[in-house]
Design a protein around this motif. Structure first.
Motif, PDB file in Angstrom:
ATOM      1  N   GLY A   6      53.471  34.032  52.554  1.00 21.09           N
ATOM      2  CA  GLY A   6      52.781  32.780  52.118  1.00 21.09           C
ATOM      3  C   GLY A   6      53.932  31.810  51.419  1.00 21.09           C
ATOM      4  N   LYS A   7      55.541  32.231  51.319  1.00 17.61           N
ATOM      5  CA  LYS A   7      56.183  31.565  50.759  1.00 17.61           C
ATOM      6  C   LYS A   7      57.557  31.295  51.515  1.00 17.61           C
ATOM      7  CE  LYS A   7      54.430  30.829  46.621  1.00 17.61           C
ATOM      8  NZ  LYS A   7      54.070  29.611  46.502  1.00 17.61           N
ATOM      9  N   ALA A  48      59.118  17.487  56.136  1.00 19.26           N
ATOM     10  CA  ALA A  48      59.153  17.221  57.639  1.00 19.26           C
ATOM     11  C   ALA A  48      58.311  18.147  58.539  1.00 19.26           C
ATOM     12  CB  ALA A  48      60.589  17.193  57.957  1.00 19.26           C
ATOM     13  N   ILE A  49      58.416  19.633  58.151  1.00 15.60           N
ATOM     14  CA  ILE A  49      58.007  20.581  58.749  1.00 15.60           C
ATOM     15  C   ILE A  49      56.291  20.417  58.750  1.00 15.60           C
ATOM     16  CG2 ILE A  49      57.478  23.013  58.699  1.00 15.60           C
ATOM     17  CD1 ILE A  49      60.297  23.579  57.916  1.00 15.60           C
ATOM     18  N   ARG A 102      63.043  31.082  55.730  1.00 14.72           N
ATOM     19  CA  ARG A 102      61.782  30.652  56.836  1.00 14.72           C
ATOM     20  C   ARG A 102      60.715  31.184  56.764  1.00 14.72           C
ATOM     21  NH1 ARG A 102      64.757  27.673  61.887  1.00 14.72           N
ATOM     22  NH2 ARG A 102      62.691  26.560  61.371  1.00 14.72           N
ATOM     23  N   GLY A 103      60.077  31.647  55.536  1.00 17.99           N
ATOM     24  CA  GLY A 103      58.910  32.333  55.433  1.00 17.99           C
ATOM     25  C   GLY A 103      58.676  33.726  56.019  1.00 17.99           C
ATOM     26  N   VAL A 122      54.191  26.842  55.776  1.00 13.79           N
ATOM     27  CA  VAL A 122      53.562  25.675  56.585  1.00 13.79           C
ATOM     28  C   VAL A 122      53.275  26.563  57.869  1.00 13.79           C
ATOM     29  CG1 VAL A 122      53.232  23.540  57.598  1.00 13.79           C
ATOM     30  CG2 VAL A 122      54.649  23.737  55.490  1.00 13.79           C
ATOM     31  N   VAL A 123      51.945  26.876  58.072  1.00 15.77           N
ATOM     32  CA  VAL A 123      51.563  27.429  59.404  1.00 15.77           C
ATOM     33  C   VAL A 123      51.828  26.338  60.527  1.00 15.77           C
ATOM     34  CG1 VAL A 123      49.843  28.908  60.529  1.00 15.77           C
ATOM     35  CG2 VAL A 123      50.298  28.852  58.203  1.00 15.77           C
ATOM     36  N   THR A 124      52.700  26.618  61.319  1.00 14.26           N
ATOM     37  CA  THR A 124      52.941  25.618  62.389  1.00 14.26           C
ATOM     38  C   THR A 124      53.876  26.100  63.385  1.00 14.26           C
ATOM     39  OG1 THR A 124      53.800  23.394  62.869  1.00 14.26           O
ATOM     40  CG2 THR A 124      54.871  24.405  61.030  1.00 14.26           C
TER      41      THR A 124
END
Ligand code: PXL
Length: 270
Positions: A185-186, A245-246, A179-180, A205-207
């Motif tokens: 960045g991956k 979805a993320i 999960r990053g 994804v930055v969220t």
């Protein structure tokens, strides 16, 4: 073509982003008919979002399993939050009794806002009763460290070591998701089938809006298995699905934001 059927044995996330709600929404996106055996009901304190987990009585869990397995039949099954050693044992008995195939074990141990949902004895029960029956087990880093009984996993090499240990416990395939957390960045997922390590990566994804990502990911793998894909191809397709979805996660309130299960339709239409 007849529609394929999948069962989720998991908890209810009243807020709709995780648990059986995520599983059913995901099955639907894959045109797989979803059924449920509910094990717990999770509610949230509106002002703090502290979670409260209400267990479902064992005989009610059993009645649901009977309804689906004896009365209907399934092509694939996943488990999520199971809540107790008794439920874990019961699920393993039903896997054997109905000779179930295509079993995905998502070893849910905590969800944000709760203390440990899964007590240490439940981890032991999963190792004893569920891993030997799993076609795939899908831990995140924390869950993998618990199943492998290792310290915290902080490198990609340690992910491989943990996957090998968990495979030895009987799971035919192991998918660990970082999960990053480990590579800049991956978001790195590692699949181990007992012979070969295969990495699946996506840009992080930055969220903040990732609630239910684990459930959604394992549900999409289960749906693909129900449709007859191999474990490897199911994992590959699911990675694309969960990344979308993320990327399209959204806030429900100040505390929580789920992934968007329908996001893949936008790219399908564009
Ligand atoms: O995301 C883990 C999870 C799984 N299952 C249920 C949950 C949660 C987290 O909230 O509520 C039912």
């Amino acid at each position: 073509m007849t529609i394929r059927k999948a069962l989720t044995v998991a908890g209810s996330d009243t807020s709709g982003g995780a648990g059986i709600q995520a599983d059913l929404k995901t099955f639907q996106e894959f045109d797989v008919y979803g059924m449920t055996a509910l094990t717990t009901i999770v509610c949230m304190e509106p002002k703090t979002w502290d979670h409260q987990v209400f267990p479902v009585a064992l005989d009610i869990v059993e009645a649901q399993l009977k309804t689906v397995l004896e009365g209907i039949g399934i092509d694939a099954m996943k488990t999520g939050m199971l809540g107790s050693v008794e439920i874990i044992e019961l699920v393993s008995q039903y896997i054997d009794r109905y000779d179930l195939k295509r079993i995905v074990i998502d070893p849910v141990m905590v969800c944000k806002g709760t203390d440990e949902v899964l007590q240490p004895e439940n981890t032991e029960a999963m190792l004893e009763f569920l891993l030997p029956r799993a076609d795939l087990v899908t831990p995140n880093l924390f869950e993998a460290s618990q199943l492998a009984k290792s310290g915290p996993i902080t490198t990609l090499d340690q992910m491989q070591e943990a996957a090998a240990i968990i495979h030895e416990r009987g799971a035919k395939n192991v998918l660990i998701k970082d999960r990053g957390k480990l590579s800049e960045g991956k978001a790195m997922d590692l699949l181990y089938d007992g012979n070969k390590f295969e990495w699946f990566e996506a840009d992080t994804v930055v969220t903040k809006y990732t609630h239910g990502a684990g459930c959604t990911s394992s549900a999409s793998i289960t749906a693909n298995l129900a449709k007859g894909l191999t474990v490897r191809d199911s994992v590959q397709q699911a990675k694309a699905f969960i990344t979308q979805a993320i990327s399209n996660g959204f806030p429900l309130n100040e505390f929580v934001g789920p992934t968007r299960h329908s996001a893949h339709r936008q790219s399908a239409n564009s």
